[in-house]
Every structure is written in structure tokens, then in C-alpha cells.
Design a protein around this motif. Structure first.
Motif, PDB file in Angstrom:
ATOM      1  N   THR A  77       0.837  -1.204   0.000  1.00  0.00           N
ATOM      2  CA  THR A  77       0.000   0.000   0.000  1.00  0.00           C
ATOM      3  C   THR A  77       0.869   1.251   0.000  1.00  0.00           C
ATOM      4  O   THR A  77       0.584   2.225  -0.710  1.00  0.00           O
ATOM      5  CB  THR A  77      -0.935  -0.004   1.224  1.00  0.00           C
ATOM      6  N   ALA A  78       1.968   1.239   0.778  1.00  0.00           N
ATOM      7  CA  ALA A  78       2.873   2.391   0.830  1.00  0.00           C
ATOM      8  C   ALA A  78       3.520   2.638  -0.529  1.00  0.00           C
ATOM      9  O   ALA A  78       3.630   3.796  -0.981  1.00  0.00           O
ATOM     10  CB  ALA A  78       3.945   2.172   1.897  1.00  0.00           C
ATOM     11  N   ALA A  79       3.936   1.575  -1.205  1.00  0.00           N
ATOM     12  CA  ALA A  79       4.549   1.717  -2.526  1.00  0.00           C
ATOM     13  C   ALA A  79       3.542   2.252  -3.539  1.00  0.00           C
ATOM     14  O   ALA A  79       3.881   3.095  -4.374  1.00  0.00           O
ATOM     15  CB  ALA A  79       5.109   0.372  -2.981  1.00  0.00           C
ATOM     16  N   THR A  80       2.302   1.777  -3.457  1.00  0.00           N
ATOM     17  CA  THR A  80       1.250   2.265  -4.352  1.00  0.00           C
ATOM     18  C   THR A  80       0.985   3.742  -4.109  1.00  0.00           C
ATOM     19  O   THR A  80       0.810   4.524  -5.060  1.00  0.00           O
ATOM     20  CB  THR A  80      -0.044   1.457  -4.146  1.00  0.00           C
ATOM     21  N   ALA A  81       0.965   4.143  -2.839  1.00  0.00           N
ATOM     22  CA  ALA A  81       0.754   5.552  -2.494  1.00  0.00           C
ATOM     23  C   ALA A  81       1.879   6.419  -3.053  1.00  0.00           C
ATOM     24  O   ALA A  81       1.628   7.496  -3.607  1.00  0.00           O
ATOM     25  CB  ALA A  81       0.657   5.718  -0.982  1.00  0.00           C
ATOM     26  N   ASN A  82       3.115   5.958  -2.920  1.00  0.00           N
ATOM     27  CA  ASN A  82       4.243   6.730  -3.430  1.00  0.00           C
ATOM     28  C   ASN A  82       4.273   6.767  -4.954  1.00  0.00           C
ATOM     29  O   ASN A  82       4.637   7.791  -5.543  1.00  0.00           O
ATOM     30  CB  ASN A  82       5.556   6.165  -2.876  1.00  0.00           C
ATOM     31  N   PHE A  83       3.885   5.670  -5.607  1.00  0.00           N
ATOM     32  CA  PHE A  83       3.770   5.667  -7.068  1.00  0.00           C
ATOM     33  C   PHE A  83       2.718   6.684  -7.514  1.00  0.00           C
ATOM     34  O   PHE A  83       2.944   7.480  -8.433  1.00  0.00           O
ATOM     35  CB  PHE A  83       3.400   4.276  -7.579  1.00  0.00           C
ATOM     36  N   THR A  84       1.554   6.655  -6.854  1.00  0.00           N
ATOM     37  CA  THR A  84       0.464   7.571  -7.187  1.00  0.00           C
ATOM     38  C   THR A  84       0.897   9.015  -7.001  1.00  0.00           C
ATOM     39  O   THR A  84       0.661   9.874  -7.862  1.00  0.00           O
ATOM     40  CB  THR A  84      -0.769   7.276  -6.304  1.00  0.00           C
ATOM     41  N   ARG A  85       1.568   9.280  -5.889  1.00  0.00           N
ATOM     42  CA  ARG A  85       2.053  10.624  -5.599  1.00  0.00           C
ATOM     43  C   ARG A  85       3.065  11.074  -6.657  1.00  0.00           C
ATOM     44  O   ARG A  85       3.039  12.220  -7.116  1.00  0.00           O
ATOM     45  CB  ARG A  85       2.691  10.651  -4.212  1.00  0.00           C
ATOM     46  N   GLY A  86       3.949  10.160  -7.071  1.00  0.00           N
ATOM     47  CA  GLY A  86       4.937  10.485  -8.094  1.00  0.00           C
ATOM     48  C   GLY A  86       4.307  10.825  -9.430  1.00  0.00           C
ATOM     49  O   GLY A  86       4.740  11.766 -10.117  1.00  0.00           O
ATOM     50  N   GLU A  87       3.272  10.078  -9.820  1.00  0.00           N
ATOM     51  CA  GLU A  87       2.584  10.348 -11.082  1.00  0.00           C
ATOM     52  C   GLU A  87       1.861  11.695 -11.048  1.00  0.00           C
ATOM     53  O   GLU A  87       1.862  12.436 -12.034  1.00  0.00           O
ATOM     54  CB  GLU A  87       1.598   9.222 -11.403  1.00  0.00           C
ATOM     55  N   LEU A  88       1.252  12.023  -9.897  1.00  0.00           N
ATOM     56  CA  LEU A  88       0.589  13.324  -9.763  1.00  0.00           C
ATOM     57  C   LEU A  88       1.602  14.459  -9.807  1.00  0.00           C
ATOM     58  O   LEU A  88       1.350  15.506 -10.402  1.00  0.00           O
ATOM     59  CB  LEU A  88      -0.204  13.376  -8.455  1.00  0.00           C
ATOM     60  N   ALA A  89       2.756  14.243  -9.164  1.00  0.00           N
ATOM     61  CA  ALA A  89       3.800  15.271  -9.142  1.00  0.00           C
ATOM     62  C   ALA A  89       4.361  15.501 -10.540  1.00  0.00           C
ATOM     63  O   ALA A  89       4.633  16.657 -10.932  1.00  0.00           O
ATOM     64  CB  ALA A  89       4.913  14.865  -8.184  1.00  0.00           C
ATOM     65  N   THR A  90       4.549  14.434 -11.304  1.00  0.00           N
ATOM     66  CA  THR A  90       5.033  14.569 -12.683  1.00  0.00           C
ATOM     67  C   THR A  90       4.018  15.314 -13.537  1.00  0.00           C
ATOM     68  O   THR A  90       4.375  16.211 -14.315  1.00  0.00           O
ATOM     69  CB  THR A  90       5.306  13.174 -13.296  1.00  0.00           C
ATOM     70  N   ALA A  91       2.749  14.939 -13.400  1.00  0.00           N
ATOM     71  CA  ALA A  91       1.688  15.579 -14.185  1.00  0.00           C
ATOM     72  C   ALA A  91       1.503  17.041 -13.795  1.00  0.00           C
ATOM     73  O   ALA A  91       1.096  17.863 -14.624  1.00  0.00           O
ATOM     74  CB  ALA A  91       0.376  14.817 -14.005  1.00  0.00           C
ATOM     75  N   LEU A  92       1.817  17.366 -12.547  1.00  0.00           N
ATOM     76  CA  LEU A  92       1.621  18.727 -12.040  1.00  0.00           C
ATOM     77  C   LEU A  92       2.414  19.748 -12.860  1.00  0.00           C
ATOM     78  O   LEU A  92       1.992  20.884 -13.007  1.00  0.00           O
ATOM     79  CB  LEU A  92       2.044  18.784 -10.565  1.00  0.00           C
ATOM     80  N   ARG A  93       3.576  19.327 -13.395  1.00  0.00           N
ATOM     81  CA  ARG A  93       4.426  20.223 -14.183  1.00  0.00           C
ATOM     82  C   ARG A  93       4.046  20.239 -15.663  1.00  0.00           C
ATOM     83  O   ARG A  93       4.634  20.980 -16.446  1.00  0.00           O
ATOM     84  CB  ARG A  93       5.898  19.811 -14.044  1.00  0.00           C
ATOM     85  N   LYS A  94       3.100  19.383 -16.049  1.00  0.00           N
ATOM     86  CA  LYS A  94       2.740  19.279 -17.458  1.00  0.00           C
ATOM     87  C   LYS A  94       1.258  19.574 -17.667  1.00  0.00           C
ATOM     88  O   LYS A  94       0.872  20.624 -18.133  1.00  0.00           O
ATOM     89  CB  LYS A  94       3.083  17.876 -17.969  1.00  0.00           C
ATOM     90  N   ASN A  95       0.448  18.580 -17.311  1.00  0.00           N
ATOM     91  CA  ASN A  95      -1.002  18.698 -17.481  1.00  0.00           C
ATOM     92  C   ASN A  95      -1.660  18.124 -16.232  1.00  0.00           C
ATOM     93  O   ASN A  95      -1.971  16.938 -16.183  1.00  0.00           O
ATOM     94  CB  ASN A  95      -1.441  17.938 -18.735  1.00  0.00           C
TER      95      ASN A  95
END
Length: 204
Positions: A77-95
Motif C-alpha cells: 500500500t505504501a509503494a502504491t501511495a508513493n507511485f500515485t504521488r509520483g505520477e501526480l507530481a510529474t503531471a503537475l508540471r505538465k497537465n
């Protein structure tokens, strides 16, 4: 007027979400399931723009499945949360995705857990969390009544209190809610709390 909230109890995590699909002043449907079962032991409750919510939660679900397919073991669950957070952070700078997430899961080693992830990629592990206008009332109710050692029945009773408070205090309150639970047995739908049912569609 979306609302998603969740809490961790004794051996389980619970997530509740409204089931209204609305746009502007129109209600499109009142049985939209906003809590996605990511895998056997993870739930993702999401609120936000309908397109972003549907696309991003499916994207996370498929990537969690892909990881397990490639490696033979599921993400924690922790790894999934960090993956999700990473994808949102990447998208935050783009779309950016306009989506707020409550991620609940159960791991053999660590037990139940709950993660708060918002649209600007803030990640926190919490005991209770809420998003949307209903959070003003559900957080207040949980602050007053929540305990870490709650049973499933006590947690569902507290969720019902939160739902009743939202329905009675919010000007345009969502009528229907879905409750899902994840524990050592897996993720499952627990109940619906419906005050409005969609009218049947005529074939004429």
C-alpha cells in the motif's frame, strides 16, 4: 458537492464516497462508484473532475496490475501511495490531474493503512481523512467519535453519522453513498446508503 472520506480501524480500513455524477446544475446519475478496487487488498476513493478521476484511477489500477504481472509480487500500500504521488507530481508540471485520492489497503506485514493524496501531490499517512465540501462535517464527526480500535460495525456506524450530517447540513448534499472495506480477507463493497434511486430507462 463531492465527498470522499475514510478511516482505519482494528484490522481494516474503510472508505466512503458519494455516488453523484454532476456537471454544473445537472445531475447525470446518482449511482456512480467513485471507489476503485485497485487489487485484492487496495481501495482508491477519488474526487475531482470526472474525466481526470476516471482516467487517473484506471491508470493507477493498470500500473499496479502490470507491476504484479512483471515481478510476481504485488505492490504494498505504501509503494502504491508513493507511485500515485509520483505520477501526480510529474503531471503537475505538465497537465495536472484535478483529482484528490484516499488510498486504503491491507498488508500482511503492516496491517491496514490509509493515505491522503491531493491534486498537488501531497502525501500523508493518516488514520482518518476526507475531501470535498462534506469534509467539513465528516472530519468534525470523526474528530469527535473516531478511535483507532474501532470494530467494523462501529466504523460503519460512524460513517452513517457522517453521511447523515452531510445530508442534513450541506445545501446541495449528495443523496447516495457507497461504503467499501479492505481487511485481511481482501477489498470488498460493504453497503450502499441510498435516498434516491435512478429512474428506470424506458425502451420505448
Amino acid at each position: 458537492m463531492e465527498c470522499v472520506f475514510g478511516m482505519v480501524g482494528n484490522g481494516f480500513s474503510l472508505v466512503v464516497a458519494d455516488s453523484s455524477a454532476v456537471h454544473s446544475i445537472l445531475v447525470h446519475k446518482s449511482n456512480e462508484d467513485k471507489i476503485m478496487i485497485l487489487d485484492s487488498h487496495k481501495l482508491m476513493g477519488a474526487s475531482g473532475e470526472a474525466g481526470d478521476r476516471a482516467q487517473f484511477t484506471e491508470y493507477v489500477q493498470k500500473n499496479v496490475a502490470l507491476y504484479q504481472f512483471r515481478n510476481g509480487i504485488p505492490l504494498t500500500t505504501a509503494a502504491t501511495a508513493n507511485f500515485t504521488r509520483g505520477e501526480l507530481a510529474t503531471a503537475l508540471r505538465k497537465n495536472p490531474y484535478m483529482v484528490n485520492i484516499i488510498l486504503a489497503g491491507y498488508d500482511k506485514e503492516t496491517g491496514p493503512s490509509l493515505y491522503y493524496i491531493d491534486y498537488i501531490a501531497t502525501l500523508h499517512k493518516v488514520d482518518k481523512a476526507a475531501f470535498g465540501y462534506g469534509s467539513y462535517f465528516s472530519l468534525a464527526m470523526m474528530d469527535r467519535h473516531y478511535r483507532k480500535d474501532m470494530t467494523v460495525e462501529e466504523a460503519v456506524d460512524l460513517a452513517d453519522k457522517c453521511i447523515m450530517e452531510i445530508r442534513s447540513r450541506l445545501v446541495v448534499a449528495p443523496p447516495n453513498f457507497v461504503i467499501k472495506i479492505v481487511d485481511k480477507e481482501g477489498a470488498k463493497e460493504y453497503a450502499w446508503r441510498e435516498s434516491v434511486k435512478d429512474a428506470p430507462v424506458s425502451n420505448i
